[in-house]
Design an enzyme around this catalytic site. Structure first.
Site, mmCIF file in Angstrom:
data_model
loop_
_atom_site.group_PDB
_atom_site.id
_atom_site.type_symbol
_atom_site.label_atom_id
_atom_site.label_comp_id
_atom_site.label_asym_id
_atom_site.label_seq_id
_atom_site.Cartn_x
_atom_site.Cartn_y
_atom_site.Cartn_z
ATOM 1 N N MET A 40 -6.631 -4.573 12.381
ATOM 2 C CA MET A 40 -5.701 -4.752 13.498
ATOM 3 C C MET A 40 -4.999 -3.471 13.957
ATOM 4 O O MET A 40 -4.067 -3.544 14.754
ATOM 5 C CB MET A 40 -4.669 -5.836 13.122
ATOM 6 C CG MET A 40 -5.329 -7.161 12.767
ATOM 7 S SD MET A 40 -4.182 -8.461 12.250
ATOM 8 C CE MET A 40 -3.323 -8.825 13.774
ATOM 9 N N GLU A 41 -5.400 -2.306 13.452
ATOM 10 C CA GLU A 41 -4.656 -1.078 13.795
ATOM 11 C C GLU A 41 -5.515 0.144 14.135
ATOM 12 O O GLU A 41 -5.130 0.984 14.949
ATOM 13 C CB GLU A 41 -3.731 -0.662 12.629
ATOM 14 C CG GLU A 41 -2.641 -1.655 12.283
ATOM 15 C CD GLU A 41 -3.118 -2.750 11.356
ATOM 16 O OE1 GLU A 41 -4.162 -2.572 10.685
ATOM 17 O OE2 GLU A 41 -2.459 -3.809 11.300
ATOM 18 N N GLU B 144 0.824 -1.210 0.000
ATOM 19 C CA GLU B 144 0.000 0.000 0.000
ATOM 20 C C GLU B 144 0.854 1.254 0.000
ATOM 21 O O GLU B 144 0.561 2.230 -0.676
ATOM 22 C CB GLU B 144 -0.927 -0.017 1.197
ATOM 23 C CG GLU B 144 -2.105 -0.879 0.888
ATOM 24 C CD GLU B 144 -2.864 -1.255 2.112
ATOM 25 O OE1 GLU B 144 -4.042 -1.531 1.969
ATOM 26 O OE2 GLU B 144 -2.276 -1.264 3.191
ATOM 27 N N GLY C 135 -11.429 -7.200 7.188
ATOM 28 C CA GLY C 135 -12.334 -8.324 6.982
ATOM 29 C C GLY C 135 -13.767 -7.831 7.149
ATOM 30 O O GLY C 135 -14.073 -7.115 8.105
ATOM 31 N N ASP D 259 -11.661 -9.687 2.603
ATOM 32 C CA ASP D 259 -12.106 -11.045 2.931
ATOM 33 C C ASP D 259 -13.319 -10.935 3.844
ATOM 34 O O ASP D 259 -13.661 -9.852 4.300
ATOM 35 C CB ASP D 259 -10.961 -11.797 3.645
ATOM 36 C CG ASP D 259 -10.534 -11.090 4.923
ATOM 37 O OD1 ASP D 259 -11.084 -11.404 5.981
ATOM 38 O OD2 ASP D 259 -9.667 -10.185 4.856
HETATM 39 N N1 ADE Z 1 -7.425 -7.317 7.782
HETATM 40 C C1 ADE Z 1 -7.954 -7.839 6.658
HETATM 41 N N2 ADE Z 1 -8.676 -8.922 6.908
HETATM 42 C C2 ADE Z 1 -8.611 -9.126 8.236
HETATM 43 C C3 ADE Z 1 -9.125 -10.110 9.098
HETATM 44 N N3 ADE Z 1 -9.866 -11.110 8.618
HETATM 45 N N4 ADE Z 1 -8.848 -10.016 10.424
HETATM 46 C C4 ADE Z 1 -8.086 -9.002 10.889
HETATM 47 N N5 ADE Z 1 -7.555 -8.061 10.117
HETATM 48 C C5 ADE Z 1 -7.817 -8.111 8.808
#
Ligand code: ADE
Length: 264
Positions: A205-206, A25, A91, A229
């Protein structure tokens, strides 16, 4: 006697901080900045440059809340950023979110924060709340830019990527994003998250860590995430290829439009 200057001190308004979690990115962003130069702080490379004439500092946060909080703190303390924008992938947890959709966060929560029974689950201890809002004006500007990009995805991605990832009429969502130090990769875990946080749209996660640092320093913050996802048992499939061919190009296209329209 010493002469005193009557000139008003020049007030630096400070650059815009751009944070991405993944190397791909940042590469897409750096490819657009004409004049970037590197400065290392805390083991990270910060890239200083301009985008449509606006001062920018771009940095890779790495993955997870601590890495993100360290990065945001350095951007504020060392580089004097006036705002922080986060772009990356997430996600899709909420109903109806599909791979290729985008989410602009209106608020963040740490889904793995739990100091119960001392504090209610998810509450940030001593903050008196679980959720932190993003900056409304900054989020509105990102939303406008994201809408424009999603209106013709093939223009940002190329027709091949649209076909490969079956991106039919991707949509923009606004709402709650949950952050935690886990890659959510089972249907059972994402169902548990939906149950604990019924209005959650996406998981990553951030973001909540950057939101907390920006809240503490009074720095405006906004975040844009592309759904890579469904946070289920297939979450890892095609993950890196999707970032390369879709998410990084979306991020660059949205930021390109954002800086093109930016007036201050
Ligand atoms: N970033 C992208 N997909 C994720 C997921 N399934 N869990 C945590 N962070 C993500």
């Amino acid at each position: 006697m010493k002469k005193q200057s009557t000139a008003a001190p020049s007030v630096s308004k400070g650059p815009t901080g751009i944070v991405g979690a993944m190397r791909q990115e940042l590469a897409a962003v750096l490819a657009i900045m004409p004049d970037e130069r590197r400065q290392s702080v805390g083991g990270r490379d910060f890239w200083l440059g301009h985008w449509h004439g606006h001062e920018v500092v771009a940095v890779l946060s790495r993955i997870g809340k601590v890495a993100a909080a360290t990065t945001a703190t350095a951007l504020i303390e060392r580089f004097g950023v006036r705002r922080i924008l986060f772009t990356g992938v997430a996600g899709g947890i909420g109903e109806g979110l599909r791979v290729g959709d985008m989410v602009v966060a209106s608020s963040f929560v740490q889904h793995d924060m739990d100091a119960s029974p001392l504090f209610p689950r998810h509450e940030l201890p001593l903050y008196g709340r679980a959720r932190l809002d993003t900056d409304a004006a900054l989020s509105a500007a990102l939303t406008e830019a994201a809408r424009a990009v999603l209106a013709s995805p093939a223009q940002a991605l190329g027709a091949d990527a649209v076909t490969t990832f079956a991106l039919h009429a991707p949509r923009l969502h606004q709402g709650l994003i949950a952050s935690g130090d886990r890659f959510v990769a089972t249907a059972a875990e994402s169902a548990a998250l939906r149950q604990a946080l019924p209005d959650v749209l996406a998981v990553e996660m951030e973001g909540a860590a950057v939101a907390q640092v920006c809240h503490d320093y009074g720095v405006p913050f906004a975040a844009l995430r592309t759904i890579s996802d469904r946070a289920d048992d297939a979450a890892h499939v095609d993950f890196m290829r999707f970032i390369d061919q879709v998410a990084s190009r979306y991020s660059a296209a949205v930021l390109e439009r954002y800086f093109q329209k930016l007036t201050d």
